[in-house]
Scaffold this active site. Structure first.
Site, PDB file in Angstrom:
ATOM      1  N   LEU A  66       1.171   5.701   7.876  1.00 29.31           N
ATOM      2  CA  LEU A  66       1.614   7.046   7.519  1.00 29.31           C
ATOM      3  C   LEU A  66       1.411   7.280   6.036  1.00 29.31           C
ATOM      4  O   LEU A  66       1.557   6.354   5.219  1.00 29.31           O
ATOM      5  CB  LEU A  66       3.099   7.220   7.870  1.00 29.31           C
ATOM      6  CG  LEU A  66       3.459   6.980   9.334  1.00 29.31           C
ATOM      7  CD1 LEU A  66       4.921   7.343   9.569  1.00 29.31           C
ATOM      8  CD2 LEU A  66       2.551   7.754  10.268  1.00 29.31           C
ATOM      9  N   GLY A 111       2.016   2.391  10.488  1.00 28.31           N
ATOM     10  CA  GLY A 111       1.539   3.429  11.402  1.00 28.31           C
ATOM     11  C   GLY A 111       0.146   3.135  11.949  1.00 28.31           C
ATOM     12  O   GLY A 111      -0.182   3.529  13.076  1.00 28.31           O
ATOM     13  N   ASN A 135       4.999  -3.535   8.845  1.00 30.60           N
ATOM     14  CA  ASN A 135       5.540  -4.062   7.586  1.00 30.60           C
ATOM     15  C   ASN A 135       6.631  -3.179   6.986  1.00 30.60           C
ATOM     16  O   ASN A 135       6.991  -3.340   5.813  1.00 30.60           O
ATOM     17  CB  ASN A 135       4.399  -4.221   6.567  1.00 30.60           C
ATOM     18  CG  ASN A 135       3.762  -2.888   6.198  1.00 30.60           C
ATOM     19  OD1 ASN A 135       3.735  -1.973   7.018  1.00 30.60           O
ATOM     20  ND2 ASN A 135       3.277  -2.766   4.989  1.00 30.60           N
ATOM     21  N   GLU A 136       7.175  -2.240   7.777  1.00 24.89           N
ATOM     22  CA  GLU A 136       8.124  -1.250   7.246  1.00 24.89           C
ATOM     23  C   GLU A 136       9.230  -1.849   6.381  1.00 24.89           C
ATOM     24  O   GLU A 136       9.551  -1.319   5.318  1.00 24.89           O
ATOM     25  CB  GLU A 136       8.752  -0.447   8.394  1.00 24.89           C
ATOM     26  CG  GLU A 136       7.893   0.696   8.919  1.00 24.89           C
ATOM     27  CD  GLU A 136       6.790   0.237   9.861  1.00 24.89           C
ATOM     28  OE1 GLU A 136       6.634  -0.974  10.092  1.00 24.89           O
ATOM     29  OE2 GLU A 136       6.069   1.110  10.372  1.00 24.89           O
TER      30      GLU A 136
HETATM   31  N1  CO8 Z   1       0.195   6.480   1.939  1.00 26.63           N
HETATM   32  C1  CO8 Z   1      -0.198   7.129   0.833  1.00 26.63           C
HETATM   33  N2  CO8 Z   1      -1.066   6.619  -0.069  1.00 26.63           N
HETATM   34  C2  CO8 Z   1      -1.546   5.379   0.159  1.00 26.63           C
HETATM   35  C3  CO8 Z   1      -1.173   4.632   1.279  1.00 26.63           C
HETATM   36  C4  CO8 Z   1      -0.245   5.233   2.214  1.00 26.63           C
HETATM   37  N3  CO8 Z   1       0.159   4.606   3.331  1.00 26.63           N
HETATM   38  N4  CO8 Z   1      -1.805   3.441   1.236  1.00 26.63           N
HETATM   39  C5  CO8 Z   1      -2.557   3.454   0.118  1.00 26.63           C
HETATM   40  N5  CO8 Z   1      -2.413   4.617  -0.543  1.00 26.63           N
HETATM   41  C6  CO8 Z   1      -3.087   5.044  -1.781  1.00 26.63           C
HETATM   42  C7  CO8 Z   1      -2.857   4.092  -2.937  1.00 26.63           C
HETATM   43  O1  CO8 Z   1      -1.641   4.366  -3.597  1.00 26.63           O
HETATM   44  C8  CO8 Z   1      -4.055   4.376  -3.805  1.00 26.63           C
HETATM   45  O2  CO8 Z   1      -3.801   5.593  -4.492  1.00 26.63           O
HETATM   46  P1  CO8 Z   1      -4.470   5.895  -5.945  1.00 26.63           P
HETATM   47  O3  CO8 Z   1      -5.960   5.845  -5.738  1.00 26.63           O
HETATM   48  O4  CO8 Z   1      -3.951   7.249  -6.305  1.00 26.63           O
HETATM   49  O5  CO8 Z   1      -3.975   4.812  -6.856  1.00 26.63           O
HETATM   50  C9  CO8 Z   1      -5.168   4.655  -2.790  1.00 26.63           C
HETATM   51  O6  CO8 Z   1      -4.496   5.011  -1.569  1.00 26.63           O
HETATM   52  C10 CO8 Z   1      -6.043   3.445  -2.507  1.00 26.63           C
HETATM   53  O7  CO8 Z   1      -5.220   2.339  -2.158  1.00 26.63           O
HETATM   54  P2  CO8 Z   1      -5.486   0.844  -2.668  1.00 26.63           P
HETATM   55  O8  CO8 Z   1      -6.019   0.871  -4.055  1.00 26.63           O
HETATM   56  O9  CO8 Z   1      -4.248   0.058  -2.415  1.00 26.63           O
HETATM   57  O10 CO8 Z   1      -6.672   0.411  -1.660  1.00 26.63           O
HETATM   58  P3  CO8 Z   1      -7.069  -1.091  -1.241  1.00 26.63           P
HETATM   59  O11 CO8 Z   1      -8.388  -0.939  -0.552  1.00 26.63           O
HETATM   60  O12 CO8 Z   1      -6.927  -2.025  -2.387  1.00 26.63           O
HETATM   61  O13 CO8 Z   1      -5.937  -1.523  -0.155  1.00 26.63           O
HETATM   62  C11 CO8 Z   1      -4.493  -1.173   1.744  1.00 26.63           C
HETATM   63  C12 CO8 Z   1      -5.846  -0.857   1.079  1.00 26.63           C
HETATM   64  C13 CO8 Z   1      -4.435  -2.639   2.132  1.00 26.63           C
HETATM   65  C14 CO8 Z   1      -4.370  -0.300   2.997  1.00 26.63           C
HETATM   66  C15 CO8 Z   1      -3.362  -0.878   0.739  1.00 26.63           C
HETATM   67  O14 CO8 Z   1      -3.574   0.407   0.206  1.00 26.63           O
HETATM   68  C16 CO8 Z   1      -1.980  -0.926   1.313  1.00 26.63           C
HETATM   69  O15 CO8 Z   1      -1.447  -1.986   1.601  1.00 26.63           O
HETATM   70  N6  CO8 Z   1      -1.357   0.267   1.480  1.00 26.63           N
HETATM   71  C17 CO8 Z   1      -0.008   0.391   1.908  1.00 26.63           C
HETATM   72  C18 CO8 Z   1       0.061   0.395   3.374  1.00 26.63           C
HETATM   73  C19 CO8 Z   1       1.466   0.520   3.863  1.00 26.63           C
HETATM   74  O16 CO8 Z   1       2.357  -0.247   3.509  1.00 26.63           O
HETATM   75  N7  CO8 Z   1       1.694   1.515   4.714  1.00 26.63           N
HETATM   76  C20 CO8 Z   1       2.975   1.764   5.282  1.00 26.63           C
HETATM   77  C21 CO8 Z   1       3.198   3.221   5.428  1.00 26.63           C
HETATM   78  S1  CO8 Z   1       4.762   3.568   6.255  1.00 26.63           S
HETATM   79  C22 CO8 Z   1       4.373   3.784   7.902  1.00 26.63           C
HETATM   80  O17 CO8 Z   1       3.234   3.854   8.255  1.00 26.63           O
HETATM   81  C23 CO8 Z   1       5.447   3.853   8.945  1.00 26.63           C
HETATM   82  C24 CO8 Z   1       6.725   4.434   8.508  1.00 26.63           C
HETATM   83  C25 CO8 Z   1       7.724   4.409   9.631  1.00 26.63           C
HETATM   84  C26 CO8 Z   1       8.872   5.350   9.455  1.00 26.63           C
HETATM   85  C27 CO8 Z   1       9.902   4.880   8.540  1.00 26.63           C
HETATM   86  C28 CO8 Z   1      11.200   5.603   8.666  1.00 26.63           C
HETATM   87  C29 CO8 Z   1      11.758   5.964   7.320  1.00 26.63           C
END
Ligand code: CO8
Length: 260
Positions: A66, A111, A135-136
């Site tokens: 998400l 997500g 990983n929430e």
């Molecule tokens: N949402 C918004 N922005 C994001 C997200 C995300 N999920 N993931 C990455 N971004 C952004 C980064 O902040 C970065 O932004 P900027 O360029 O402005 O600095 C850009 O995208 C690129 O990210 P990275 O530089 O980190 O890219 P990499 O190729 O190095 O890594 C990954 C890719 C491995 C996907 C890494 O970005 C990562 O680990 N992201 C986080 C993923 C994560 O933890 N997602 C969880 C989201 S929560 C969810 O899905 C369920 C919620 C359930 C409900 C909860 C109830 C409250």
């Protein structure tokens, strides 16, 4: 706005490939989810489509889950609208009448993992750097009961206990071991294997497979249908808390700093 979902339907085989293209990380924003659910609805109504393969157009990332920015610093009304779209995509996918395969060609946290888990079969690239999981808790947030149900239905209760509490992210080989994915293949073969696998599944008469799927999944779908509004309220209250906003803010900062 440009298209975030690319649909490629081969009407001779009945197989549709749905590609996520929301650079850089295929985060699931409100716009993304809206387009995604509409694409799936269209394919569900299209008689020439019998199965759907989900994959990513971005290298190395299936979906980052998400879009955290949709849950950070916005209004309660916005949180509610966003959450309904998350419920919609899960309800559509978990109860989907047609056969679905996730061709997981990269990272798939939270997500992203949920979307993969909602398919009937999962094929992942064997690249040891990739990770998949719910990983929430690592973000200080809680996966809702229907994320949990989907995980329990796939890997069993004990593995789900460990997985959800720790917010574990699994390597492809560990994900295979616990049954979070069904098959690993070399990165360049993910889509090809998904297509071959789909062809095998499509040898089963649609109506019999569909009814079997529904029998197994309907009770889980019905649980959310019976409490959608309460689930939305719960999400809005939770995500609006100062402490949760703070956790999400810290996590976003961590993502940015990790890069430098
Ligand atoms: N949402 C918004 N922005 C994001 C997200 C995300 N999920 N993931 C990455 N971004 C952004 C980064 O902040 C970065 O932004 P900027 O360029 O402005 O600095 C850009 O995208 C690129 O990210 P990275 O530089 O980190 O890219 P990499 O190729 O190095 O890594 C990954 C890719 C491995 C996907 C890494 O970005 C990562 O680990 N992201 C986080 C993923 C994560 O933890 N997602 C969880 C989201 S929560 C969810 O899905 C369920 C919620 C359930 C409900 C909860 C109830 C409250």
């Amino acid at each position: 706005s440009s298209s975030k979902i690319k649909v490629d339907l081969d009407s001779s085989t009945g197989i549709a490939v749905v590609k996520f293209q929301n650079p850089p990380v295929n985060s699931m924003s409100l716009d993304f989810l809206t387009e995604f659910v509409i694409s799936l609805e269209k394919l569900e109504l299209d008689k020439s489509c019998r199965g759907v393969i989900l994959t990513s157009a971005q290298p190395k990332i299936f979906s980052a889950g998400l879009d955290i920015l949709e849950m950070y610093g916005k209004s309660p009304e916005h949180y509610a609208e966003f959450w309904k779209s998350v419920q919609d995509i899960w309800l559509k996918m978990y109860g989907y009448r047609k056969m679905t395969i996730a061709a997981i060609n990269g990272f798939s946290p939270a997500g992203g993992c949920l979307v993969a888990l909602s398919c009937d079969y999962r094929i992942m690239a064997d690249n040891p750097r990739y990770r998949i999981g719910l990983n929430e808790t690592q973000l200080g947030i809680v996966a809702p009961f229907w994320f949990k149900d989907t995980m329990v239905n796939t890997v069993g209760h004990r593995t789900a206990e460990l997985s959800l509490q720790f917010g574990l992210m699994y390597s492809p080989s560990d994900a295979l071991k616990i049954g979070l994915v069904d098959q690993l293949v070399p990165e360049e073969n993910v889509l090809g294997t998904a297509t071959e696998t789909m062809t095998k599944w499509l040898a089963i008469p649609d109506h019999a497979r569909e009814i079997s799927k529904s029998m197994l999944r309907k009770p889980t779908v019905d649980r959310l249908l019976a409490s959608r509004d309460a689930d939305t309220k719960n999400f809005v209250n939770f995500v609006s808390r100062d402490s949760i906003q703070k956790s999400l803010g810290l996590y976003l900062t961590m993502l940015k700093e990790r890069k430098e």
